[in-house]
Design a protein around this motif. Structure first.
Motif, PDB file in Angstrom:
ATOM      1  N   GLU A 259     -17.076 -22.596   3.768  1.00  0.00           N
ATOM      2  CA  GLU A 259     -17.934 -23.699   3.342  1.00  0.00           C
ATOM      3  C   GLU A 259     -19.187 -23.121   2.710  1.00  0.00           C
ATOM      4  O   GLU A 259     -19.607 -21.999   3.023  1.00  0.00           O
ATOM      5  CB  GLU A 259     -18.277 -24.603   4.525  1.00  0.00           C
ATOM      6  CG  GLU A 259     -18.881 -23.916   5.716  1.00  0.00           C
ATOM      7  CD  GLU A 259     -18.996 -24.842   6.918  1.00  0.00           C
ATOM      8  OE1 GLU A 259     -18.481 -25.967   6.847  1.00  0.00           O
ATOM      9  OE2 GLU A 259     -19.601 -24.413   7.921  1.00  0.00           O
TER      10      GLU A 259
ATOM     11  N   SER B 212     -13.935 -24.277  -3.757  1.00  0.00           N
ATOM     12  CA  SER B 212     -13.734 -25.525  -3.023  1.00  0.00           C
ATOM     13  C   SER B 212     -12.261 -25.931  -2.995  1.00  0.00           C
ATOM     14  O   SER B 212     -11.722 -26.317  -1.954  1.00  0.00           O
ATOM     15  CB  SER B 212     -14.579 -26.629  -3.652  1.00  0.00           C
ATOM     16  OG  SER B 212     -14.376 -27.855  -3.000  1.00  0.00           O
TER      17      SER B 212
ATOM     18  N   LYS C 217      -9.445 -24.032  -3.640  1.00  0.00           N
ATOM     19  CA  LYS C 217      -8.487 -23.051  -3.121  1.00  0.00           C
ATOM     20  C   LYS C 217      -8.796 -22.554  -1.706  1.00  0.00           C
ATOM     21  O   LYS C 217      -7.899 -22.082  -1.007  1.00  0.00           O
ATOM     22  CB  LYS C 217      -8.433 -21.840  -4.048  1.00  0.00           C
ATOM     23  CG  LYS C 217      -8.152 -22.155  -5.508  1.00  0.00           C
ATOM     24  CD  LYS C 217      -6.727 -22.600  -5.729  1.00  0.00           C
ATOM     25  CE  LYS C 217      -6.439 -22.779  -7.217  1.00  0.00           C
ATOM     26  NZ  LYS C 217      -5.054 -23.254  -7.466  1.00  0.00           N
TER      27      LYS C 217
ATOM     28  N   LYS D 146      -4.580 -16.532   3.341  1.00  0.00           N
ATOM     29  CA  LYS D 146      -3.238 -17.008   3.773  1.00  0.00           C
ATOM     30  C   LYS D 146      -2.538 -15.964   4.619  1.00  0.00           C
ATOM     31  O   LYS D 146      -1.823 -16.278   5.580  1.00  0.00           O
ATOM     32  CB  LYS D 146      -2.408 -17.367   2.541  1.00  0.00           C
ATOM     33  CG  LYS D 146      -2.863 -18.647   1.849  1.00  0.00           C
ATOM     34  CD  LYS D 146      -2.085 -18.904   0.563  1.00  0.00           C
ATOM     35  CE  LYS D 146      -2.606 -20.163  -0.135  1.00  0.00           C
ATOM     36  NZ  LYS D 146      -1.919 -20.381  -1.444  1.00  0.00           N
TER      37      LYS D 146
ATOM     38  N   GLU E 254      -4.065 -16.148   7.966  1.00  0.00           N
ATOM     39  CA  GLU E 254      -3.658 -17.376   8.652  1.00  0.00           C
ATOM     40  C   GLU E 254      -2.267 -17.225   9.266  1.00  0.00           C
ATOM     41  O   GLU E 254      -2.015 -17.647  10.407  1.00  0.00           O
ATOM     42  CB  GLU E 254      -3.680 -18.546   7.673  1.00  0.00           C
ATOM     43  CG  GLU E 254      -3.376 -19.885   8.331  1.00  0.00           C
ATOM     44  CD  GLU E 254      -3.417 -21.045   7.335  1.00  0.00           C
ATOM     45  OE1 GLU E 254      -3.532 -22.184   7.776  1.00  0.00           O
ATOM     46  OE2 GLU E 254      -3.314 -20.763   6.114  1.00  0.00           O
TER      47      GLU E 254
ATOM     48  N   SER F 242     -11.320 -24.169   0.679  1.00  0.00           N
ATOM     49  CA  SER F 242     -12.141 -25.044   1.544  1.00  0.00           C
ATOM     50  C   SER F 242     -11.648 -25.056   2.984  1.00  0.00           C
ATOM     51  O   SER F 242     -12.409 -25.379   3.906  1.00  0.00           O
ATOM     52  CB  SER F 242     -12.149 -26.471   0.983  1.00  0.00           C
ATOM     53  OG  SER F 242     -10.825 -26.984   0.912  1.00  0.00           O
ATOM     54  N   LYS F 243     -10.415 -24.676   3.176  1.00  0.00           N
ATOM     55  CA  LYS F 243      -9.853 -24.616   4.522  1.00  0.00           C
ATOM     56  C   LYS F 243     -10.478 -23.478   5.335  1.00  0.00           C
ATOM     57  O   LYS F 243     -10.508 -23.528   6.569  1.00  0.00           O
ATOM     58  CB  LYS F 243      -8.337 -24.408   4.424  1.00  0.00           C
ATOM     59  CG  LYS F 243      -7.586 -24.455   5.741  1.00  0.00           C
ATOM     60  CD  LYS F 243      -6.094 -24.330   5.488  1.00  0.00           C
ATOM     61  CE  LYS F 243      -5.310 -24.395   6.798  1.00  0.00           C
ATOM     62  NZ  LYS F 243      -3.852 -24.276   6.552  1.00  0.00           N
ATOM     63  N   TYR F 244     -10.972 -22.478   4.590  1.00  0.00           N
ATOM     64  CA  TYR F 244     -11.464 -21.264   5.257  1.00  0.00           C
ATOM     65  C   TYR F 244     -12.979 -21.058   5.154  1.00  0.00           C
ATOM     66  O   TYR F 244     -13.565 -20.369   5.982  1.00  0.00           O
ATOM     67  CB  TYR F 244     -10.769 -20.028   4.666  1.00  0.00           C
ATOM     68  CG  TYR F 244      -9.277 -20.182   4.536  1.00  0.00           C
ATOM     69  CD1 TYR F 244      -8.449 -20.090   5.655  1.00  0.00           C
ATOM     70  CD2 TYR F 244      -8.682 -20.423   3.294  1.00  0.00           C
ATOM     71  CE1 TYR F 244      -7.068 -20.229   5.539  1.00  0.00           C
ATOM     72  CE2 TYR F 244      -7.312 -20.554   3.165  1.00  0.00           C
ATOM     73  CZ  TYR F 244      -6.506 -20.466   4.287  1.00  0.00           C
ATOM     74  OH  TYR F 244      -5.153 -20.597   4.172  1.00  0.00           O
TER      75      TYR F 244
ATOM     76  N   LYS G   8     -15.386 -19.858   8.068  1.00  0.00           N
ATOM     77  CA  LYS G   8     -15.142 -20.704   9.232  1.00  0.00           C
ATOM     78  C   LYS G   8     -14.438 -19.930  10.352  1.00  0.00           C
ATOM     79  O   LYS G   8     -13.736 -18.946  10.112  1.00  0.00           O
ATOM     80  CB  LYS G   8     -14.291 -21.915   8.837  1.00  0.00           C
ATOM     81  CG  LYS G   8     -14.966 -22.870   7.862  1.00  0.00           C
ATOM     82  CD  LYS G   8     -14.031 -24.031   7.524  1.00  0.00           C
ATOM     83  CE  LYS G   8     -14.655 -25.005   6.529  1.00  0.00           C
ATOM     84  NZ  LYS G   8     -13.726 -26.112   6.181  1.00  0.00           N
TER      85      LYS G   8
END
Length: 508
Positions: free
Chosen positions: A428, A420, A422, A502, A505, A424-426, A443
């Motif tokens: 769920e 969650s 580290k 990362k 991204e 949560s951006k990627y 996601k």
């Protein structure tokens, strides 16, 4: 056609054949010298270097050539005679058997062709049985399906129990062929244990000991399904079960899975359109999503089974691991119409290497499963089964479960917390109430295909992510096991996954 050589040609072969350089004796080898010699002569005969009807040197001659005792050569020739490679003709000598089939002579090659590169016959293949197998590499972290930590296995307790059982004077009666149902004591112990812990109402006659849950699924599928028979599973499902049903040539029909498990309204509509033979369910923690089937749906499923007459194949693969509440009793504990076939094992609970499982159903089904097992596996490991009978009866299994339950809960909490914080951006996910894995949704716009490729740079192997979407729903989720990793390994795993995301991204 027999290969008969003229006396002149035979004499020429025996005179010219380089026995001294063709036969090698290794005195440091544990294999007897006469066996070494006979094996080499057999190979020369098979290679047509010594054709049928060829006269072999006399025992004294060959012993002088090879510098071995004459008795060694005599023993060698006797061995060849017993195996039928040579024949002894009184007053003439020893000859390569003239009745050996005629084969085309082969050119001498120093290096033999490996057997795995030769196929001299045809066989049937099943493409859906192919699964990726990766060699484990040092330093690489692997995403697993949710397995136990083998480092926590109570090896000493199990070994002590095994030694105690093996040292009994009466142990010899368990070393021969036994019952195809499995060891009687283990069946009795399991009946009592499962009646107490899972609310079942069974006797040993309802139990067949298997080599793990998968063995139980296979035996059941062979008895329930024939070509074209309909078996119902979830849109997401345990891939090994899918493959087992396909191997039985069954027709798989899929229904939705939500936060309460298999959607029973979908099943009911299917039953109205098709003759359903079986429904496969992992009711406790649905595989792979980990959701628990609600009480309302359990009752609905049992009622549908009674109404339409299908079997419920209940795979309770990780009943023992619940962190938020007591274990929910299986469907089998509420079955009053004989529709449920209940499957479980100790493999997940203790360690995968201990292939002890159980298949529970009405006595007629168990009898037929035992008959089928006779031609598949014949019987299990009686000493191991006796060991686990004592292991369960002594309370050691319950002690082990209590111990690892605390450890796995701590690991679940840490894994989910780091996931969650580290990632949560990627991703769920829902924190699982039990089991040994988390169902992780990636996601948009990210895909596991790209993640798996980039993760290799950080020594992280995502694994066979495609198996979680055999229905091609594009849900973009996979299972991530946490139980087999200690706290440091969990931290390192999340760190490498964060670096991977990362990297993706930045490249997006």
């Amino acid at each position: 056609m027999d290969c008969i050589l003229s006396p002149e040609k035979t004499k020429l072969i025996v005179q010219m054949f380089p026995y001294k350089t063709s036969l090698f004796i290794d005195r440091s080898c544990a294999q007897p010298l006469y066996v070494q010699l006979s094996n080499q002569l057999i190979q020369l005969i098979k290679d047509q270097k010594l054709p049928p009807n060829t006269k072999l040197p006399g025992t004294r001659t060959l012993s002088d050539i090879l510098q071995v005792h004459r008795k060694t050569v005599v023993a060698c020739y006797e061995e060849l005679l017993l195996q039928g490679w040579v024949e002894s003709i009184p007053k003439k000598g020893t000859f390569v058997n003239s009745c050996l089939p005629d084969v085309t002579p082969q050119d001498y090659v120093e290096e033999k062709v490996a057997i795995d590169s030769i196929q001299g016959f045809s066989f049937y293949t099943n493409q859906f049985l192919n699964r990726k197998t990766n060699e484990l590499l040092e330093g690489v972290l692997y995403v697993n399906d949710g397995i136990s930590d083998t480092r926590l296995t109570p090896v000493n307790e199990i070994a002590r129990t095994y030694r105690r059982i093996a040292s009994r004077k009466s142990i010899f009666e368990h070393l021969s062929y036994g019952s195809t149902y499995g060891n009687e004591k283990l069946r009795e112990v399991l009946a009592n244990y499962l009646n107490t812990t899972r609310g079942l109402h069974i006797s040993k006659e309802n139990i067949l000991i298997t080599r793990g849950s998968q063995n139980g699924i296979y035996l059941s599928s062979q008895l329930l399904l024939r070509k074209g028979d309909v078996v119902v599973v979830g849109n997401t499902n345990y891939i090994s079960a899918d493959i087992t049903f396909l191997n039985a040539k069954a027709t798989i029909k899929r229904i939705d899975v939500d936060e309460c498990g298999l959607v029973m309204d979908d099943l009911e509509e299917l039953c109205k359109k098709h003759t359903v033979k079986a429904v496969y369910v992992t009711s406790h923690h649905h595989h792979p999503t980990t959701v628990t089937m609600s009480a309302e749906r359990r009752i609905h499923l049992l009622n549908l089974a009674k109404r339409f007459g299908f079997a419920i194949l209940e795979d309770d693969y990780d009943y023992d691991f619940n962190y938020n509440h007591a274990p929910i009793l299986p469907l089998a504990s509420h079955d009053t119409n004989g529709n449920v076939i209940y499957i479980g094992s100790v493999c997940k609970t203790v360690a995968p290497v201990f292939r002890i499982g159980y298949l529970i159903a009405n006595t007629s089904f168990i009898e037929e499963a035992a008959n089928l097992r006779r031609i598949v596996d014949r019987q299990g490991d009686a000493l191991l089964e006796l060991t686990f009978a004592d292991f369960i009866q002594s309370g050691d299994l319950d002690s082990h479960i209590r111990k690892v339950l605390k450890i796995y809960k701590t690991r679940r909490d840490l894994f989910c917390d780091l996931l969650s914080k580290k990632l949560s951006k990627y991703v769920e996910f829902e924190i699982p109430k039990g089991g040994m894995a988390v169902w992780v949704h990636l996601k948009e716009p990210y895909k596991w295909t790209a993640v798996a490729e980039v993760a290799k740079k950080y020594k992280l192997d995502i694994g066979e992510y495609e198996r979680y979407d055999t229905a091609n729903t594009n849900h973009n989720c996979i299972r991530m096991g946490f139980a087999s990793c200690n706290e440091n390994e969990i931290k390192e795993f999340i760190a490498r996954l964060a670096l991977t995301m990362k990297h993706l991204e930045k490249g997006a």
